[in-house]
Design an enzyme around this catalytic site. Sequence first.
Site, PDB file in Angstrom:
ATOM      1  N   ASP A 283       0.868  -1.175   0.000  1.00 49.36           N
ATOM      2  CA  ASP A 283       0.000   0.000   0.000  1.00 49.36           C
ATOM      3  C   ASP A 283       0.910   1.232   0.000  1.00 49.36           C
ATOM      4  O   ASP A 283       2.122   1.138   0.178  1.00 49.36           O
ATOM      5  CB  ASP A 283      -0.962  -0.018   1.205  1.00 49.36           C
ATOM      6  CG  ASP A 283      -2.188   0.857   0.931  1.00 49.36           C
ATOM      7  OD1 ASP A 283      -2.119   1.713   0.020  1.00 49.36           O
ATOM      8  OD2 ASP A 283      -3.213   0.709   1.611  1.00 49.36           O
TER       9      ASP A 283
HETATM   10  C1  BGC Z   1      -5.057   3.241   0.114  1.00 50.13           C
HETATM   11  C2  BGC Z   1      -5.167   2.231  -1.006  1.00 50.13           C
HETATM   12  C3  BGC Z   1      -5.003   2.928  -2.328  1.00 50.13           C
HETATM   13  C4  BGC Z   1      -3.670   3.623  -2.341  1.00 50.13           C
HETATM   14  C5  BGC Z   1      -3.379   4.288  -3.666  1.00 50.13           C
HETATM   15  C6  BGC Z   1      -3.832   4.113  -0.019  1.00 50.13           C
HETATM   16  O1  BGC Z   1      -3.861   5.173   0.876  1.00 50.13           O
HETATM   17  O2  BGC Z   1      -5.065   2.563   1.348  1.00 50.13           O
HETATM   18  O3  BGC Z   1      -6.394   1.578  -0.930  1.00 50.13           O
HETATM   19  O4  BGC Z   1      -5.129   2.020  -3.367  1.00 50.13           O
HETATM   20  O5  BGC Z   1      -3.666   4.606  -1.321  1.00 50.13           O
HETATM   21  O6  BGC Z   1      -4.175   5.386  -3.893  1.00 50.13           O
END
Ligand code: BGC
Length: 759
Positions: A283
């Site tokens: 993530d």
């Molecule tokens: C989120 C993810 C997301 C990623 C990219 C993160 O803060 O937890 O779900 O895909 O950002 O935007």
Amino acid sequence: MKYFVAGIALMAASLAFMAQAQPAGRPNVTAKADALLGRMTLEEKIGQLAQIGGIAFVPGSPKPEDAIRKGQAGSILWISKPGDINRLQKVAMEETRLHIPLIFGLDVIHGFKTLFPMPLALAASWDASLIERVHGVAAKEARASGITWTFAPMLDIARDPRWGRMIEGAGEDPFLGAMVARAQVRGFQGNDLTSQDHILACAKHFAGYGAADGGRDYDSSYISDSELWNVYFPPFKAALDAGVSTFMSAYMDLNDVPATGNSFLLQDVLRKTWKFQGFVVSDANSIGDLVTHGFARDRKDAAFRAFTAGVNMDMASGTYNENLLALVKAGRITEAQVEQAVRPILAAKYQLGLFDHPYVDEERSKAVVGAAEYRPIAREAAQRTAVLLRNEGGLLPLSKDAVKSIAVIGPLADAKRDMLTMWSGFDVDASTTVTVLEGIRTKLGGSARVESAAGVQIAKQFRSMFEDLFGMKSAEPWTEAQARQEFSKAVDLAKRSDVVVLALGEGAMMSGELASQSSLEMPGRQQELMEAVAATGKPVVLVLVNGRPLNITWASTHIPAILEAWHSGNEGGNAIADILFGDANPGGKLPITWPRNAGQIPIYYAHNTTHQPEGGRGFSSRYWDQSGAPLYPFGHGLSYTKFAVSNLKIANTQVKLGTPVEVSVDIENTGARAGTEVVQLYIHQRAGGASRPVRELKGFEKVGLKAGEKKTVRFSLGKAELSYWSSASKGWVLDAENFDVWVGQDASASLHAEFIVQP
Ligand code: BGC
């Protein structure tokens, strides 16, 4: 002792069916990836493992073009305009030695340009083909813009509505969640990723993010192994079986080990047991955050731990680019391990056909993105995801002829951006979104007086970084005098109208990431407004615009009609008007148990029984201050017609272990108009190697019936439905035991039968 644990045999059998299906053409692309790997330097290989933010998320992040030029980027995220994508792709294709194209990733969560109902709402449709279609459109629009990878579907089971990200998933149930996961993956990826209509999907966040302590986003999750295998993993396994190309690790600690550095999750389960063939992305910044967690000593240690735990690609933390080379040189990881990590990334680029067609056709993109032909799908989706929670005295549908004046009241009556979610994209243009007020106006086309008043304002007490990131301003709060005046204006409007539609709930930024809530009360003075409007004695319909179940316990006995419309997307207002005036018949069903208030959380239907069940020996409720029962059960949702479920039959009430149990039931539309119903089958295992939930959904079918029509629905309960993961034997077991079956219209179904599985 009657039961028989067939754990070992079943485990061996399941290992065979656990391997991920090879996507078409996989051996071919892997061979191509290997050939390319043979020409790459170690530095070039490491560069492919980095995903660079199109916007600087972490201070000091490199500019994407610089990273690409240096061969330090395999993928870019948070860029969505075709021109920008082509510009960066050109750098990769023309200014790097091996001309390896980039994958562009983005959160395409409930549509790209055409916005559909939020994911939890889509789950409320219980309709795989609708979900597949919707994600097919999202994929088509995204791909036409140059996006080749979505960070979706989110498959986190969520049983705590305080957690803001409940909105992004399919709710509380693993069986429903698995159906939704398969449909989402099929919709995004299709059968041919080289076609200009599909993109890579990403099963996220692996795993256990939905169980955050207290519903506080990012907080630790403590999940037993039984819950992991029986509840939290199944949607991920279903996505894997459907061929999902990528997984994303999660932010939080799972049983004290951060998911991004968790080799139990990423190696033992995902690769060794499930034989996942694709790649895992962290993530955003979650590798760097292994230091913040107090897990890794420093960024180098973080890179080492995430890499060896099984994270192929570093999303935006920069730790891989900074440290992997030194780690190889120091002999802590091998070049072969690096190659293993890079191989599926290159294979995905071949699968997408990017080496042959790296650029996006900007002209085509104008024609495809936001095309008018998708709006009817968005409208249909919004109709089919709305859940009619209550309809006392048949207040709904309203009659277009009889209503001469209608008041559309509430802070969400005419709020375009709030029909969407925080996940509606980085460059959200809400202007084409139809609000509740607009939908009703269009529907009535001048035949009635339609007036609106907000009545109250709603606001978050604390903003998150996302409001700033998206450049969203907080509205100027009303003065006290203004607030009094607006409130009275709304109540006066109600008094001089035939009927009131109250649009209450939450703003778009009140759920989603970093948008957890400590209570489930409707924000601001909405409850007070609702009570004042109800006191006028006018017929009131409550339309909920929200991302999670809210406390509507008072409304459930005082407001005759309640429609859960969710954040319903661009066509939400039209769809709501269709339902309110009977041009569409609601058929959505709750994918979550609806609590009376936050004090009941966690509340979910598939709980185990206690030694003294509610309603049993002198124990009438689990609480002395309120009922222990939810306000609405899982699977609940009304229609404008009536259905009767009858004639539950089990063809083989005594089966040998491993033989499927065949169940049939009749469903009849006993009302006066066509409608859809979801026939739901629940089981309960009475004894065995572990206590099993009082009920578990193990089958459902969405049936459309004309007035008076009757159909027989059949279910087969085989090994997959009857086995469970036992923490006693640390494996899958199928007990030879007695089982109950209920079939009906929600989790409280009463039509009952039973069967016995014999050794
Ligand atoms: C989120 C993810 C997301 C990623 C990219 C993160 O803060 O937890 O779900 O895909 O950002 O935007």
